[in-house]
Design a protein around this motif. Structure first.
Motif, PDB file in Angstrom:
ATOM      1  N   LYS A 128       0.835  -1.196   0.000  1.00  0.00           N
ATOM      2  CA  LYS A 128       0.000   0.000   0.000  1.00  0.00           C
ATOM      3  C   LYS A 128       0.875   1.253   0.000  1.00  0.00           C
ATOM      4  CE  LYS A 128      -4.004  -2.121   2.233  1.00  0.00           C
ATOM      5  NZ  LYS A 128      -4.919  -1.911   1.093  1.00  0.00           N
ATOM      6  N   GLU A 235     -12.020   2.109  -0.981  1.00  0.00           N
ATOM      7  CA  GLU A 235     -10.642   1.897  -1.427  1.00  0.00           C
ATOM      8  C   GLU A 235     -10.241   3.024  -2.368  1.00  0.00           C
ATOM      9  OE1 GLU A 235      -8.682  -0.340  -0.274  1.00  0.00           O
ATOM     10  OE2 GLU A 235      -9.976  -1.951   0.480  1.00  0.00           O
ATOM     11  N   ILE A 237      -7.585   3.626  -5.382  1.00  0.00           N
ATOM     12  CA  ILE A 237      -6.757   2.812  -6.282  1.00  0.00           C
ATOM     13  C   ILE A 237      -5.942   3.716  -7.203  1.00  0.00           C
ATOM     14  CG2 ILE A 237      -6.789   1.111  -8.149  1.00  0.00           C
ATOM     15  CD1 ILE A 237      -9.370  -0.006  -6.947  1.00  0.00           C
ATOM     16  N   THR A 247      -3.309   0.173  -3.920  1.00  0.00           N
ATOM     17  CA  THR A 247      -4.232   0.929  -3.076  1.00  0.00           C
ATOM     18  C   THR A 247      -3.471   1.807  -2.090  1.00  0.00           C
ATOM     19  OG1 THR A 247      -4.402  -0.931  -1.534  1.00  0.00           O
ATOM     20  CG2 THR A 247      -6.082  -0.756  -3.261  1.00  0.00           C
ATOM     21  N   VAL A 264     -10.424  -5.656  -4.374  1.00  0.00           N
ATOM     22  CA  VAL A 264      -9.105  -5.223  -4.827  1.00  0.00           C
ATOM     23  C   VAL A 264      -8.240  -6.422  -5.196  1.00  0.00           C
ATOM     24  CG1 VAL A 264      -6.938  -4.146  -4.100  1.00  0.00           C
ATOM     25  CG2 VAL A 264      -9.106  -3.040  -3.576  1.00  0.00           C
TER      26      VAL A 264
END
Length: 282
Positions: A128, A235, A237, A247, A264
């Motif tokens: 992430k 989320e 993205i 993400t 995701v």
């Protein structure tokens, strides 16, 4: 060799390549570019990137002195000349070489084709990233992939100073895109992504994400969304040629996303499979 450069038919190591001072890129950033990745010496989504490349050039009235097929063949041939099959593949065209003058040179001055290869793998989509938001002060032709990247350079520096990985641009409350990528949101099972108008670059990775959503019957809403919607999304993205679907976990120091990991993961897995299939050894 590890890396390779090309300039109007001349090849060499990137560290050794030179260009004429009168190439219009030096004075005006007068050109367009595109980029993708190769694996097993096979270039991913090359047709789509070449199509966007020629479209960008056409919007700036730059006449590329090759056909689309010829450019593709030059790039594919170059990829086979380097040691690693996993490469960042970058190419650009500038309006030509002529004495400095704001007006275009005549048709007798051909455009210059550049190509650059360097070893690089696509990014791990499981990691992430942290984002910051910045007012979008760029011009109103963001749909053209031009070489005029100073706003993105400044945004990248601010991003690094903040200990983050990407900056999200906005015009007022409307989110446009990131400094080097597109940004979309998931909310209540729907993918929302900015319309492909003149305020964003129509990303190839964005198009593939939309395609995968439709394959999995995930509704897609291509309308503008706000900073408030960004912060409240299930989320966030970020998509680009090197990171198909990554993400965000934080924006401007505040936690975001993490509420639809199953969706995701499904999209990430499908996009990775598509990349691996298209870039299988020939």
């Amino acid at each position: 060799m590890e890396n390779l450069g090309y300039y109007n038919g001349k090849y060499g190591l990137l560290e050794e390549m030179t260009i004429p001072m009168n190439d219009r890129v030096c004075y005006f950033g007068d050109g367009v570019y595109d980029a993708t990745y190769s694996r097993n010496y096979v270039i991913f989504a090359l047709d789509e990137h070449i199509e966007r490349f020629f479209n960008s050039a056409g919007l700036l009235k730059i006449k590329i002195p090759y056909t689309k097929e010829q450019v593709k063949e030059i790039i594919k041939d170059m990829v086979k000349k380097v040691d690693s099959g996993e490469q960042f593949v970058y190419w650009q065209v500038t309006r030509g070489t002529a004495m400095r003058n704001h007006a275009f040179p005549g048709d007798e001055v051909p455009a210059n084709l550049w190509i650059m290869l360097k070893p690089l793998k696509i990014k791990d989509m499981s990691q992430k990233i942290k984002l910051i938001t910045l007012e979008d002060t760029r011009f109103l032709h963001c749909n053209i992939k031009t070489l005029n990247l100073l706003p993105s350079v400044m945004a990248a520096q601010k991003t690094e100073e903040a200990g983050c990985q990407e900056a999200v641009f906005h015009r007022g409350t409307r989110v446009t895109e990131c400094a080097h990528s597109n940004v979309s949101i998931l909310k209540d099972g729907i993918l929302k992504t900015a319309p492909a108008d003149n305020l964003i670059l129509p990303g190839i990775a964005r198009a593939h994400l939309i395609k995968m959503c439709k394959l999995f019957s995930i509704p897609v809403d291509e309308t503008a969304f706000t900073l408030k919607e960004l912060m409240e999304a299930d989320e966030v993205i970020v998509t680009s040629s090197g990171q198909f679907c990554i993400t965000a976990c934080e924006i401007d120091g505040k936690p975001v996303g993490g509420k639809a990991p199953e969706i995701v993961k499904k999209l990430q897995d499908a996009l990775l499979v598509e990349f691996l299939e298209e870039t299988k050894a020939e």
